[in-house]
Design an enzyme around this catalytic site. Structure first.
Site, PDB file in Angstrom:
ATOM      1  N   ASP A   1      -2.394   5.726  -3.056  1.00 18.13           N
ATOM      2  CA  ASP A   1      -2.792   6.712  -2.039  1.00 18.13           C
ATOM      3  C   ASP A   1      -1.628   7.624  -1.690  1.00 18.13           C
ATOM      4  OD1 ASP A   1      -5.432   6.164  -1.764  1.00 18.13           O
ATOM      5  OD2 ASP A   1      -5.210   4.826  -0.047  1.00 18.13           O
TER       6      ASP A   1
ATOM      7  N   ARG B   1      -9.852  -2.507   7.938  1.00 17.92           N
ATOM      8  CA  ARG B   1     -10.392  -1.141   7.917  1.00 17.92           C
ATOM      9  C   ARG B   1     -11.831  -1.126   8.443  1.00 17.92           C
ATOM     10  NH1 ARG B   1     -11.690   3.513   3.455  1.00 17.92           N
ATOM     11  NH2 ARG B   1     -10.497   5.132   4.428  1.00 17.92           N
TER      12      ARG B   1
ATOM     13  N   TRP C   1       0.857  -1.186   0.000  1.00 19.02           N
ATOM     14  CA  TRP C   1       0.000   0.000   0.000  1.00 19.02           C
ATOM     15  C   TRP C   1       0.901   1.247   0.000  1.00 19.02           C
ATOM     16  CZ3 TRP C   1      -0.268   3.877   3.789  1.00 19.02           C
ATOM     17  CH2 TRP C   1      -1.237   4.867   3.533  1.00 19.02           C
TER      18      TRP C   1
ATOM     19  N   ASP D   1     -14.094   1.998  -5.394  1.00 23.71           N
ATOM     20  CA  ASP D   1     -13.009   1.624  -4.487  1.00 23.71           C
ATOM     21  C   ASP D   1     -13.187   0.202  -3.968  1.00 23.71           C
ATOM     22  OD1 ASP D   1     -10.740   2.014  -2.927  1.00 23.71           O
ATOM     23  OD2 ASP D   1     -11.401   3.956  -2.173  1.00 23.71           O
ATOM     24  N   MET D   2     -12.144  -0.349  -3.375  1.00 21.89           N
ATOM     25  CA  MET D   2     -12.178  -1.696  -2.771  1.00 21.89           C
ATOM     26  C   MET D   2     -11.102  -1.689  -1.696  1.00 21.89           C
ATOM     27  SD  MET D   2     -10.687  -5.058  -2.987  1.00 21.89           S
ATOM     28  CE  MET D   2     -11.304  -6.716  -2.916  1.00 21.89           C
TER      29      MET D   2
ATOM     30  N   ASP E   1     -15.442   9.511  -0.360  1.00 24.06           N
ATOM     31  CA  ASP E   1     -16.068   8.760   0.732  1.00 24.06           C
ATOM     32  C   ASP E   1     -16.765   9.685   1.733  1.00 24.06           C
ATOM     33  OD1 ASP E   1     -16.658   6.841   2.562  1.00 24.06           O
ATOM     34  OD2 ASP E   1     -14.593   6.157   2.859  1.00 24.06           O
TER      35      ASP E   1
HETATM   36  C1  GLA Z   1      -9.116   4.647  -0.348  1.00 22.14           C
HETATM   37  C2  GLA Z   1      -8.796   5.440  -1.596  1.00 22.14           C
HETATM   38  C3  GLA Z   1      -8.721   6.904  -1.260  1.00 22.14           C
HETATM   39  C4  GLA Z   1     -10.011   7.357  -0.650  1.00 22.14           C
HETATM   40  C5  GLA Z   1     -10.345   6.503   0.559  1.00 22.14           C
HETATM   41  C6  GLA Z   1     -11.747   6.814   1.066  1.00 22.14           C
HETATM   42  O1  GLA Z   1      -8.048   4.641   0.523  1.00 22.14           O
HETATM   43  O2  GLA Z   1      -7.622   4.982  -2.188  1.00 22.14           O
HETATM   44  O3  GLA Z   1      -8.428   7.648  -2.408  1.00 22.14           O
HETATM   45  O4  GLA Z   1     -11.025   7.266  -1.613  1.00 22.14           O
HETATM   46  O5  GLA Z   1     -10.294   5.133   0.265  1.00 22.14           O
HETATM   47  O6  GLA Z   1     -12.095   6.040   2.140  1.00 22.14           O
END
Ligand code: GLA
Length: 741
Positions: free
Chosen positions: A550, A445, A200, A480-481, A368
């Site tokens: 991220d 998470r 990550w 997203d996932m 989110d």
């Molecule tokens: C993931 C995505 C981020 C954001 C968060 C929201 O980590 O990679 O860009 O959208 O979720 O919870």
């Protein structure tokens, strides 16, 4: 004719202007591989490429026939248990417990065009003449099963697309334990293997190792392609560089659990396997049922890694990505995630959006936090409708309409595969999670994975998502996932079919995506999985771009985007300018460097632009004008890596237009050092004979040959001259007529 069959010698020659792939049917009906690589000409036949003869201690398939031993032969699609002691491409367990199979040539078919895979992403053709396909059928009498190997070659690319299918005709059942999409035996092992591995926030770092006798490989078992190991592999000669030498690229068009493995046997034959991860897979077949593997590509390049990447980039952009957004310039967006996380109101969002609009941004993305009781990451996932009217008094619709009225597009974040225990969905349907009876379910998470193999679950989620997309003017979706799959078991599958769950899960994700893109063809989808944990070719078939990582720090992004570019096109990499100090690494870089890195991507901002000084806001405005001017070049040019940020304190890359009349060079210093020497960049991809003007400056006009072979001299002034860390420049090259000088 790109595919020929020579009846007398039973050879298949699959070829175009670049490559030859040669398969032979042995006398006993087994298939051997004679060659894959740069195009070769056929003289009388290719049979001399098969090395045979009796060898000490070898095992042979038949008494008195001591010619071809599977151990010593390059097999086309090897099976378990009959003398080839390497890892097999196919393994089938039969009712009596045996896993021995014996598939022999039965028939074949050659046709113009390419048949799309059923329910799986694959390359396509627009005109039948673009490609030819060979399907070879093999039959195992004891198993009562047919194996079909499929090969497609494109007229204008050094690529072979492969997959394998097994159909069962008996009246009992069989279980497929392993079925790889690619199996390729190469005659020597003088290769280095490059994988794109990481974690990550530092996804797809290239890692190189020399092949050794034995097995080396990687893969995923976590339910998606993963941040740890991308479904992509390169074999290159030790002397191969970015611009010279041979390389094979192996890319799996699949987003679930995968495996890439290279085995070198005692005689230095190299076997590459790529496909679904067998560790988490077992697929039963009953009468007349068929299983088809995902598609895998093998690209061959003899001009280095840049060429290999360019072939893949082009194929993905033109024959994998579909729909409205294919080859279209991507909107410059602003995403509120790093600015507000889940803590926002309509008012706050409008403030961010208005400023962005003033500075030229084209699309606002609400990340989110907009649905259910989503106050933090312990709650709300699964309830895809607005319940918190304090945050959004007019719902998504009200906000979207206001943003559209500002003159921007509106996009939204969803995570359809997931649920929090604190949600209406979970309270109503705790049985809808993937879960193993009597076992603890491991959280990630604070969320859990829905059982997408259960059509009721999918219908319910689809209904909610469709409603929200229909209810408001939404032109972009970020899917997203955010956790990996554990305790993988479906309460709606039988004990016999539990081994199908991982694959069925990803098939259901694909089907879901397919319905959405059919129903909302104008929407631009961006895939995401905690950043780039599902950045793979499978996803690109549905979502033409992906959130790369991220980690939005410009210097970290140099590495991530550089690594990602080995397999995936620049147009597919979501890349945003974010605030400093950076959220992930605390580093401060200039606005200009942040922009200069992100512009080689699907560009955007991920901060509240109101935070910036007026001077910086002006800087953003200029960046956006610049990006709009050069966006087509930056997203759809031919990309060359020049300096590698993993091995040097600098990075450089260039995008060149197809006709070589324009190019944009990005040059980045990582750490500064005092009293450095003069610097020059050996530019790539230009036309030797064209004259180029740099940055619209008539005093800087050079021939392509000068720029590429003598180098482009960098001035020792400005940000660079100051020797500071993290500086960067973009240089624009435009071909001009000789008279203009
Ligand atoms: C993931 C995505 C981020 C954001 C968060 C929201 O980590 O990679 O860009 O959208 O979720 O919870």
């Amino acid at each position: 004719m790109m595919i020929e069959f020579y009846e007398k010698t039973k050879e298949f020659h699959i070829h175009n202007d670049w490559i030859s792939y040669i398969i032979q049917v042995f006398e006993n009906g087994h298939l051997g591989n004679l060659y894959f690589g740069k195009k070769i000409k056929r003289n009388r036949d290719f049979s001399h490429l098969l090395q045979t003869g009796e060898r000490a201690m070898a095992i042979y398939p038949k008494e008195q026939e001591y010619d071809i031993s599977f151990q010593h032969t390059k097999m086309e699609y090897p099976v378990y248990g009959t003398g080839d002691f390497r890892f097999p491409a196919l393994e089938i367990e039969q009712e009596n417990g045996s896993r021995i199979t014996d598939f022999r040539y039965e028939s074949h078919k050659i046709y113009t065009g390419k048949t799309p895979l059923k329910d799986l992403p694959s390359l396509y053709v627009e005109k039948e003449e673009e490609a030819e396909t060979l399907e070879i059928n093999l039959w195992d009498e004891v198993c009562q099963a047919r194996l079909t190997l499929s090969y497609t070659i494109y007229q204008d690319a050094p690529v072979i697309c492969r997959n394998a299918r097994v159909k069962y005709f008996g009246d009992r059942s069989i279980k497929i334990q392993k079925i790889f999409s690619t199996s390729l035996d190469l005659p020597d092992s003088n290769y280095e293997m490059i994988q794109l591995s990481g974690a990550w926030a530092r996804e797809r770092y290239p890692k190189t190792r020399k092949l050794q006798q034995g097995i080396q490989g990687f893969g995923s078992t976590c339910g998606c392609s993963s941040a740890e190991h991308n479904p992509f592999l390169i074999l290159k000669r030790p002397y191969t560089t970015e611009d010279q030498g041979e390389a094979f690229g192996f890319s799996l068009i699949y987003s679930g659990n995968h495996m890439e493995q290279v085995e070198v046997n005692t005689h230095d034959i190299t076997r590459v396997l790529q496909g679904i991860q067998p560790e988490t897979f077992c697929w039963p077949l009953h009468n007349e049922e068929e299983f088809q593997s995902p598609e895998a590509l093998i690209v061959y390049a003899d001009h280095g890694l840049n060429q290999m990447s360019q072939v893949l980039h082009r194929l993905y952009q033109r024959r994998l990505v579909r729909g409205t957004w294919r080859e279209k310039e991507r909107p410059i967006l602003i995403n509120n995630w790093e600015a507000t996380e889940m803590n926002f109101t309509e008012e706050k969002i409008l403030q961010i959006a208005k400023k962005a609009k003033d500075l030229g941004v084209e699309l606002f993305v609400l990340d989110d936090g907009w649905f259910g009781n989503r106050e933090n990451d312990t709650c709300g996932l699964g309830d895809w409708y607005v319940t918190n009217f304090q945050k959004l008094p007019n719902g998504v619709k009200g906000l979207a309409e206001k943003i559209v009225k500002l003159g921007m597009g509106f996009g939204i974040w969803i995570e359809p595969e997931m649920v929090n225990k604190d949600s209406e969905l979970y309270r109503k349907h705790p049985e809808w999670l993937l879960q193993t009876p009597n076992r603890t379910l491991s959280p990630g998470r604070n969320q859990y994975v829905l059982d997408f193999t259960n059509p009721d679950v999918v219908e319910y989620i689809y209904g909610m998502i469709k409603k929200i997309l229909q209810s408001a003017p939404i032109s972009y979706v970020k899917w997203d996932m955010n956790r990996y799959i554990t305790e993988c078991y479906s309460l709606t599958q039988s004990p016999e079919t539990q081994g199908t769950v991982f694959h069925k899960y990803i098939l259901a994700v694909y089907r879901f995506y397919e319905r959405l893109i059919q129903e909302f063809p104008q929407i631009l989808f961006e895939s995401c999985a905690s950043g780039g944990a599902r950045f793979d070719a499978g996803m690109l078939y549905y979502a033409p771009q992906a959130w790369t990582s991220d980690d939005t720090d410009a210097i970290e992004r140099l590495k991530i985007q550089y690594g990602t570019s080995y397999a995936y096109p620049i147009s597919s990499m979501g890349a945003h300018v974010s605030a400093v100090p950076n959220q992930q690494v605390g580093r401060t870089t200039s606005l200009s460097t942040r922009g200069n890195v992100a512009m080689f991507g699907a560009y955007g901002y991920e901060l509240d632009l109101n935070w910036l000084s007026l001077q910086e806001q002006e800087g953003v405005k200029q960046q956006i004008l610049f990006m709009k001017k050069y966006r087509r070049l930056l997203q759809y040019g031919t990309f060359y890596r020049i300096h590698n940020p993993f091995t040097e304190q600098k990075a450089a890359w260039i995008m060149v237009s197809e006709d070589k009349s324009r190019a944009m060079l990005g040059y980045y210093r990582i750490l500064g050092a005092p009293n450095q020497g003069w610097d020059r960049v050996y530019v790539k991809g230009l036309d030797e004979d064209k004259l180029y003007r740099v940055n619209d400056d008539d005093n800087q006009v050079y021939y392509g040959s000068e720029l590429m072979y003598a180098g482009f001299m960098l001035e020792y002034t400005g940000e660079r001259g100051s020797n500071r860390d993290f500086t960067s420049e973009l240089y624009y090259f435009e071909a001009i007529e000789n008279e203009e000088v």
